[in-house]
Each structure stands twice: as structure tokens, then as C-alpha cells.
Design an enzyme around this catalytic site. Structure first.
Site, PDB file in Angstrom:
ATOM      1  CG  LEU A  73      -1.649   1.304   1.555  1.00 16.12           C
ATOM      2  CD1 LEU A  73      -2.603   1.684   0.420  1.00 16.12           C
ATOM      3  CD2 LEU A  73      -2.419   1.176   2.866  1.00 16.12           C
ATOM      4  CB  SER A  74       0.716   4.400   0.053  1.00 11.36           C
ATOM      5  OG  SER A  74       0.970   5.734  -0.308  1.00 11.36           O
TER       6      SER A  74
END
Length: 429
Positions: free
Chosen positions: A151-152
Site C-alpha cells: 500500500l502506497s
């Protein structure tokens, strides 16, 4: 959790884009195995910690998934909320959860922007490779079915790892992330997050090919997940990821097929020369920055909600299907999510412990507005606002809320999906 990807140094954090995650208590469903730390896993030039989860009774020859958290998150946060432990129990595979720390980066971000740490044989990338080698040996995992997701900031590192080690990873999933080697320095990180880099698909593809010179395939199969209202890692990154990996595969940028899934999600599939999905892009209408989850007991549901774990669709489930984790045999035998059941779309917005939602009457358009009262900082971390230069702005309306901190508060009314206006004078009762 608060997730700040580009606040890469404590002294300069206020002038960079907000992308972090602050851990909240998780409430993962009971799992059959145990979540443990591995104290020694081999060479560790990136100074990472290794955590792992394996369901009880795991058989040899099973797949292995590596799942990377976001800034100021921990491996435990991602274990609790991402849904990967649930899916490991269901389909029978082990999961490695690498963890970085504030000693590596002030906000515990994986260093997707640092060529001394995110390239083949170096730093954090090399540490993750050591974890993979250790887990494959420990569990007797199928070395041809190793996958990576994140994630990210973890997604940025995921893309780098796919480029660095295409001989190790059979597939990847980049969730609210960036193309491989988009930035090679800290100063370039924010520009990658927010701006079109104006590169051709071939130029993007070269960044992958140059990461492991001489490698000619097979290439990893890549899923891309992106919210259309993400003001932290802008949606242009999904387009650039598509361009990058379709070019690597030698296929065009026009999808072979598209379909609508739950949670306002559009799936675009890009088939290889044999008609098998090579790249899939999932665009989630109105979703801000975070990992798409969908708690529940349905077949297509998984994960837990929280700040930056947004209740729309279970991205981990659809990614697992794309990789073929529900199948036996090699990755080429995997199925596409197109044949998978979809849960009933959720009408509830993702909430943060800091917000106080109150429903207001439905307008003529049929949408039921919801109000949230919280400090600016928590409006940003919950995905209802975004930060530009230390100032918080409401998503959709771009209304200025003032300084992005915990001392200034506003009430935001979501008048349509992903569109927020200031409602300090009060929301409809």
C-alpha cells in the site's frame, strides 16, 4: 492509521505531500495459524524486521505472498486489516510481512525513492529477497509462485521489487502506489505522487528492463488498484503503471475487456499474446487514498476498515484470484476475477475513530449525505481531505480547512460520493 508517503524526512515533512498511516487497534478474524517475528532470516542490509503468518497445516508447494505496509504502519497493522491472513487460511499459503522503522525513515516509510535501497541487491530490496528465500525454505513454498503486494509507500516498493526481481516474483499488486523507479531521490518523490511524468510507455518500460539488465522474461503479472479521488498518490500513477507494465509485456494500452465490480470499481484487463490476463487495472470511483477492503463473511469480502483501509471492495480477494491463489498448479493456470462472485456494494463510507458521522435526509438525487466532525489532521488521514503544503483541503470541493494539524477542526458533509463541503454551521438533522 495515518499514512504519509512523501513526508520523507522529519525536518522537511511539512512541505511534502501527506501520505502516512498511524496504527489503530485491529480486529482481524480469528486465524488458524500464528503471526510471529523471525529474528534471523539472513542478509539484512536494509535493516528490516520480518514477520510471517502461515495457516495451520500448511502443505509444501504452496504459494508465498509478501505484503508491505505503508508509512508509520507496522507489519501487525497490515496483518490485522489487509485481509491477507484471512485469504491465507482460505486458500492455503504463507504471508511474509516485512517491517521498516523510524531508524530507516522518520515516518517508517519503505524507501521506494532511494536507489541505494530499492534496487536489486541493495538495501531494503535485498532484505525482502532474503525474507523470501528464508520463507521458501522454511515452508517448502513453490518458488515459482511468490507474489508481492503493498500500500502506497509499500506499493512503491512493490513496483520496484517487481522490476528488481522479475525472476523471483510471479506477480504483484500495487495499491495506491507508483510506477517502478519513478523517483530515484527523496526530492523527486512528491513530484511522482502528484504529477504526470510525461513519459512514453517505452520509457516507463525501460525503467523495469534496466532494473535487471539481461532479463527477458517471463514477467510478473501486475494488478493496479487506484481510487479516483486520491489526492495523495494521484490517479495518473495508475495510468503510468499500466503503461509501464503493458509495455514490458509487449502489449498495447487498450484493454482486452472491462467490467463493473462492486464498490464502484471498474476492472480493465490487458491480455498477453496467449489471451491470459497480464495486467489488470482496478479504478474505484470516489475512493480516496488507501487500501480497498470490504469486511464481512461473503466469499468476496475480507479485511477490516480503518483510516486508509477503505470500505469499497476487497482488493486482496480479487488480487488473489488474479494471481491464481485459489487454484492449484502454476501461475499460468490462474483464473481471472471476472468469473468471481461480487459482494453487495457497501453504501457506508469508511469511517475514522476521530469522525462523528450523522446522516442527513436524502436529496432529490437519491444520495444520503453524511457529516463528519474531526480535526483537520484526521479528516486528511480518513481520506475526506488532502494536504497541499501543510494546508488541508476538502476532497471534491477543495475548500480550504486551514493548517493540517490536530488543533483545527471542521465538520465536512459528503454531499455525493467522495465530494465534501464545509458544514461548520451544522448538518441537516
Amino acid at each position: 492509521m495515518s499514512f504519509r508517503l512523501a513526508a520523507l524526512a522529519a525536518a522537511s515533512a511539512s512541505v511534502l505531500t501527506v501520505v502516512g498511516l498511524i496504527a489503530l487497534p485491529g480486529s482481524a478474524a480469528a486465524n488458524s495459524g500464528s503471526f510471529t517475528q523471525v529474528s534471523s532470516f539472513g542478509s539484512n542490509p536494509g535493516n528490516l524486521a520480518m514477520y510471517e503468518y502461515a495457516p495451520a497445516g500448511l502443505h509444501g508447494g504452496a504459494p508465498l505472498v509478501v505484503a508491505l505496509h505503508g508509512c508509520t504502519q507496522t507489519a501487525t497493522d497490515y496483518y490485522n486489516d489487509s485481509g491477507w491472513a484471512e485469504l491465507a487460511d482460505r486458500y492455503g499459503f504463507a504471508v511474509v510481512f516485512p517491517q521498516t522503522s523510524s531508524s530507516n525513515n522518520s515516518l517508517s516509510c519503505f524507501s521506494w525513492f532511494d536507489s541505494t535501497k530499492d534496487t536489486r541487491g541493495n538495501g531494503e530490496a535485498a532484505s525482502v529477497k532474503s525474507m523470501v528465500d528464508h520463507a521458501v525454505a522454511q515452508y517448502g513454498s513453490d518458488a515459482k509462485r511468490v507474489f508481492v503486494t503493498g500500500l502506497s509507500a509499500g506499493a512503491g516498493m512493490t513496483a520496484d521489487l517487481l522490476a528488481d526481481y522479475p525472476d523471483v516474483f510471479a506477480g504483484g499488486s500495487v495499491d495506491s502506489g507508483l510506477p517502478a523507479q519513478c523517483a530515484t531521490s527523496q526530492s523527486a518523490a512528491s513530484g511522482c505522487q502528484q504529477n504526470n511524468q510525461n513519459l512514453t510507455p517505452a520509457q516507463w518500460g525501460d525503467k523495469v528492463r534496466n532494473s535487471d539488465p539481461g532479463y527477458t522474461g517471463p514477467w510478473p503479472r501486475v494488478a493496479v488498484w487506484q481510487g479516483t479521488s486520491d489526492y495523495t498518490v494521484y490517479p495518473v500513477n495508475a495510468t503510468e503503471l499500466r503503461d509501464q507494465w503493458t509495455n514490458v509485456w509487449g502489449i498495447g494500452q487498450t484493454p482486452s475487456s472491462t467490467q463493473s465490480l462492486t464498490g464502484g470499481t471498474t476492472e480493465s484487463v490487458y491480455d498477453d499474446a496467449n489471451g491470459r490476463p497480464a495486467v489488470e487495472v482496478y479504478s474505484i470511483s470516489g475512493m480516496g487514498h488507501g487500501l480497498a477492503v470490504n469486511p464481512g463473511s461473503g466469499t468476496a469480502q475480507c479485511g477490516q476498515t480503518g483510516a486508509y483501509f477503505l470500505n469499497t471492495i476487497c482488493s486482496s480477494y480479487y488480487t488473489a484470484l488474479f494471481w491464481g491463489l485459489d487454484q492449484t498448479g502454476s501461475p499460468s493456470a490462474s483464473s481471472s476475477p471476472t468469473a468471481s462472485p461480487s459482494p453487495t456494494p457497501s453504501s457506508s463510507p469508511s469511517t475514522s475513530p476521530s469522525g462523528s458521522p450523522t446522516a442527513s435526509p436524502s436529496p432529490s438525487g437519491g444520495y444520503t449525505p453524511t457529516c463528519y466532525t474531526a480535526a483537520n489532521y484526521y479528516q486528511v488521514t480518513a481520506g475526506r481531505a488532502h494536504d497541499v503544503g501543510g494546508i488541508a483541503y476538502a476532497n471534491g470541493s477543495n475548500a480550504s480547512l486551514g493548517l493540517d494539524n490536530v488543533f483545527y477542526s471542521h465538520t465536512l458533509e459528503e454531499t455525493s460520493a467522495g465530494y465534501y463541503v464545509i458544514a461548520d454551521s451544522g448538518c441537516p438533522a
